[in-house]
Design a protein around this motif. Structure first.
Motif, PDB file in Angstrom:
ATOM      1  N   GLU A 127       0.902  -1.284  -0.014  1.00 58.05           N
ATOM      2  CA  GLU A 127      -0.018  -0.228   0.007  1.00 58.05           C
ATOM      3  C   GLU A 127       0.894   1.236  -0.149  1.00 58.05           C
ATOM      4  O   GLU A 127       2.101   1.306   0.669  1.00 58.05           O
ATOM      5  N   ILE A 128       0.531   2.177  -0.859  1.00 62.10           N
ATOM      6  CA  ILE A 128       1.170   3.480  -0.918  1.00 62.10           C
ATOM      7  C   ILE A 128       0.347   4.593  -0.544  1.00 62.10           C
ATOM      8  O   ILE A 128      -0.885   4.673  -1.241  1.00 62.10           O
ATOM      9  N   GLU A 129       0.845   5.699   0.283  1.00 62.29           N
ATOM     10  CA  GLU A 129      -0.176   6.604   0.613  1.00 62.29           C
ATOM     11  C   GLU A 129      -0.156   7.698  -0.547  1.00 62.29           C
ATOM     12  O   GLU A 129       0.828   7.602  -1.460  1.00 62.29           O
ATOM     13  N   SER A 130      -1.075   8.774  -0.457  1.00 62.40           N
ATOM     14  CA  SER A 130      -1.526   9.609  -1.521  1.00 62.40           C
ATOM     15  C   SER A 130      -0.113  10.510  -1.690  1.00 62.40           C
ATOM     16  O   SER A 130       0.147  11.143  -2.619  1.00 62.40           O
ATOM     17  N   THR A 131       0.612  10.805  -0.679  1.00 62.77           N
ATOM     18  CA  THR A 131       1.988  11.339  -0.729  1.00 62.77           C
ATOM     19  C   THR A 131       3.288  10.859  -1.491  1.00 62.77           C
ATOM     20  O   THR A 131       4.037  11.215  -1.590  1.00 62.77           O
ATOM     21  N   ASN A 139     -11.417   3.597  -5.295  1.00 63.71           N
ATOM     22  CA  ASN A 139     -10.486   3.707  -4.031  1.00 63.71           C
ATOM     23  C   ASN A 139     -11.114   2.574  -3.202  1.00 63.71           C
ATOM     24  O   ASN A 139     -11.125   2.603  -2.127  1.00 63.71           O
ATOM     25  N   ASP A 140     -11.475   1.558  -3.859  1.00 65.97           N
ATOM     26  CA  ASP A 140     -12.098   0.447  -3.308  1.00 65.97           C
ATOM     27  C   ASP A 140     -10.836  -0.455  -3.591  1.00 65.97           C
ATOM     28  O   ASP A 140     -10.868  -1.150  -4.413  1.00 65.97           O
ATOM     29  N   GLY A 187       1.136  11.017 -10.147  1.00 66.32           N
ATOM     30  CA  GLY A 187       2.341  11.222 -10.199  1.00 66.32           C
ATOM     31  C   GLY A 187       3.031  10.844  -8.809  1.00 66.32           C
ATOM     32  O   GLY A 187       4.449  10.469  -8.746  1.00 66.32           O
ATOM     33  N   GLN A 188       2.797  11.363  -7.812  1.00 73.47           N
ATOM     34  CA  GLN A 188       3.183  11.207  -6.269  1.00 73.47           C
ATOM     35  C   GLN A 188       3.370   9.734  -6.218  1.00 73.47           C
ATOM     36  O   GLN A 188       4.518   9.400  -5.736  1.00 73.47           O
ATOM     37  N   LEU A 244      -1.516  -0.839  -4.067  1.00 73.35           N
ATOM     38  CA  LEU A 244      -2.705  -0.280  -3.597  1.00 73.35           C
ATOM     39  C   LEU A 244      -2.614   1.100  -3.151  1.00 73.35           C
ATOM     40  O   LEU A 244      -1.831   1.315  -2.506  1.00 73.35           O
ATOM     41  N   TRP A 245      -3.346   1.817  -3.697  1.00 71.30           N
ATOM     42  CA  TRP A 245      -3.221   3.392  -3.464  1.00 71.30           C
ATOM     43  C   TRP A 245      -4.437   4.224  -3.330  1.00 71.30           C
ATOM     44  O   TRP A 245      -5.594   3.656  -3.994  1.00 71.30           O
ATOM     45  N   PRO A 246      -4.651   5.152  -2.627  1.00 74.31           N
ATOM     46  CA  PRO A 246      -5.893   5.823  -2.434  1.00 74.31           C
ATOM     47  C   PRO A 246      -6.576   6.759  -3.753  1.00 74.31           C
ATOM     48  O   PRO A 246      -6.660   7.982  -3.712  1.00 74.31           O
ATOM     49  N   SER A 247      -6.883   6.050  -4.787  1.00 78.36           N
ATOM     50  CA  SER A 247      -7.094   6.639  -5.910  1.00 78.36           C
ATOM     51  C   SER A 247      -8.852   6.935  -5.628  1.00 78.36           C
ATOM     52  O   SER A 247      -9.421   6.467  -4.731  1.00 78.36           O
ATOM     53  N   ILE A 248      -9.356   7.931  -6.318  1.00 78.60           N
ATOM     54  CA  ILE A 248     -10.698   8.403  -6.261  1.00 78.60           C
ATOM     55  C   ILE A 248     -11.757   8.039  -7.478  1.00 78.60           C
ATOM     56  O   ILE A 248     -11.002   7.979  -8.464  1.00 78.60           O
TER      57      ILE A 248
END
Length: 453
Positions: free
Chosen positions: A9-13, A46-47, A265-266, A83-87
């Motif tokens: 898992e990768i955070e939005s930052t 984001n699921d 990109g981040q 896995l990352w917090p996409s919208i």
């Protein structure tokens, strides 16, 4: 999952969320016999369970077609799922102008706000403004101002490659600082011509005519050049509430696109790039491969620019500009943002790009942006549109593209992928929509790229 598998898992930052997950991934690829490591990156939701299901479907189909790729039998593949917090982005019903009927547009818009605006205070403000949008110019101004505050700052240019790389896909200036009344007028509705059979009427009340020009009866005529001409009504508008709400939903979609563009990109230049470096150190014997869907295609492209060597990269219905890898895309000597991936010889295998006219989600975001940038006369979303998308048109103005351009083939078809070259694969026959990227034909192309000598 039929291949050895780990998740990170990768955070939005761009920070890796759990060091234990990272260690498990490194242990997996360091195992004896692993010859290839595939890093998968999801896109537009984001699921996490949905992302996992995508990974399982795609890799299960890769396993099912493995016998059709002769060299695959002699190699051992491990898979890392990012896995990352996409919208969640645009739905097919939005693109088609359907889904929400008259009287349901307010619920559709407020639902989209709740799903896509992560700041609770901003989401509450936008939702309060929804019932006032058709009658109040002040409400439209506040609504647009709140969306503008959601936008990230301009993206940084990749630090490698030595070229004149620029952001080839900035938000339209009108969206950033244009008069709100003009922005709403020029936003248009979601019904546009993406090269599909011509339709007339429809739930959104649009007639789509040749050349990508939409005529909105009683409202705004969008003429070549993309200029919206209001025709009376309060504050210069003659729109009903539902039509105005559809326009607001389109502006929300543009905001989501540019927010997700920055976040991808981040995630790519930070977390995925760092993960690749760790994987390469843990498994120096293994070849590294990237595959991303939608905004995940942008994330893996950002990671690829940062990493010194990859074997293959596969972009499935990429949600970024068709000039992302281009040379001198604007006639001013400037190159696409991800040009360093090709210019620096990082790829020891092929770059695959699936694209199709059936991907109307990609077309919607770029068509709306083109209207606001007054490029509507170019042909909304197609290869002539400065705001055209990779998943719609493939990579353009990119000298490494193999000619003649190819097709996504059925299982068993003969691919002739080349190292360091770009293979635009028209996928009209097998990819029916933006999210339809886990079928056997897609899996076969991906596995063929991985096993290219």
């Amino acid at each position: 999952m039929q291949f050895p598998y780990a998740e990170v898992e990768i955070e939005s930052t761009g920070a890796i969320h759990d060091e234990n997950q990272r260690r498990a991934a490194l242990d997996l690829v360091a195992a004896a016999g692993v010859t290839d490591v595939l890093v998968l990156c999801h896109g537009w939701n984001n699921d996490i369970p949905q992302a996992r299901r995508l990974y399982v479907r795609l890799t299960d189909n890769m396993a099912a077609v493995r016998s059709a790729v002769p060299s695959a039998a002699s190699r051992s593949l491990a898979v890392i799922g990012v896995l990352w917090p996409s919208i969640r982005w645009s739905d097919e019903d939005e693109v088609a102008g359907g889904g929400a009927g008259f009287g349901d547009e307010a619920a559709a818009l407020t639902g989209a706000i709740a799903e896509r605006i992560e700041d609770p205070a901003r989401a509450a403000l936008l939702s309060r403004l929804v019932p006032k949008l058709s009658e109040s110019a002040q409400a439209r101004r506040e609504f647009l101002d709140a969306l503008r505050e959601q936008l990230p700052s301009a993206a940084a240019t990749p630090s490698t490659g030595g070229g004149a790389e620029v952001d080839e896909d900035p938000p339209p200036e009108a969206f950033l600082d244009g008069d709100p009344e003009e922005v709403f007028a020029e936003a248009g509705g979601p019904e546009v011509d993406f090269g599909l059979p011509e339709r007339s009427g429809g739930a959104a009340g649009f007639d789509v005519v040749p050349g990508g020009v939409d005529v909105v009866p009683g409202g705004v005529d969008v003429v070549p050049g993309g200029v919206g001409v209001p025709s009376g009504g309060a504050a210069g508008f003659d729109f009903g509430l539902d039509d105005m709400l559809r326009r607001a939903r389109g502006l929300l979609n543009i905001t989501t696109y540019y927010t997700m563009k920055d976040r991808a990109g981040q995630v790519g230049s930070g977390g995925i790039a760092a993960l690749l470096s760790a994987l390469a150190a843990a498994a120096p014997q293994a070849r590294l491969h990237l595959a991303g869907h939608s905004f995940g295609a942008r994330a893996v492209s950002a990671a690829a620019v940062r990493h010194p060597s990859l074997h293959s990269c596969t972009l499935l219905q990429g949600a970024f500009s068709h000039h992302g890898f281009a040379v001198n895309f604007n006639g001013r000597g400037e190159n696409g943002f991800f040009r360093p991936l090709l210019a620096s010889g990082k790829l020891t295998g092929p770059l695959l790009i699936t694209h199709t006219v059936n991907d109307r989600a990609i077309g919607l975001a770029y068509a709306a942006a083109s209207r606001l940038a007054r490029h509507a006369g170019a042909g909304l979303g197609d290869a002539n549109d400065p705001y055209g998308g990779l998943g719609r048109n493939g990579a353009l103005k990119t000298p490494e593209v193999v000619q003649p351009q190819g097709e996504l083939l059925d299982v068993g078809g003969a691919y002739h992928f080349q190292a360091g070259r770009v293979h635009n694969l028209r996928a009209d026959s097998f990819v029916r929509s933006h999210g339809d990227v886990s079928g056997r034909q897609t899996a076969y192309a991906l596995l063929s790229a991985i096993n290219t000598a």
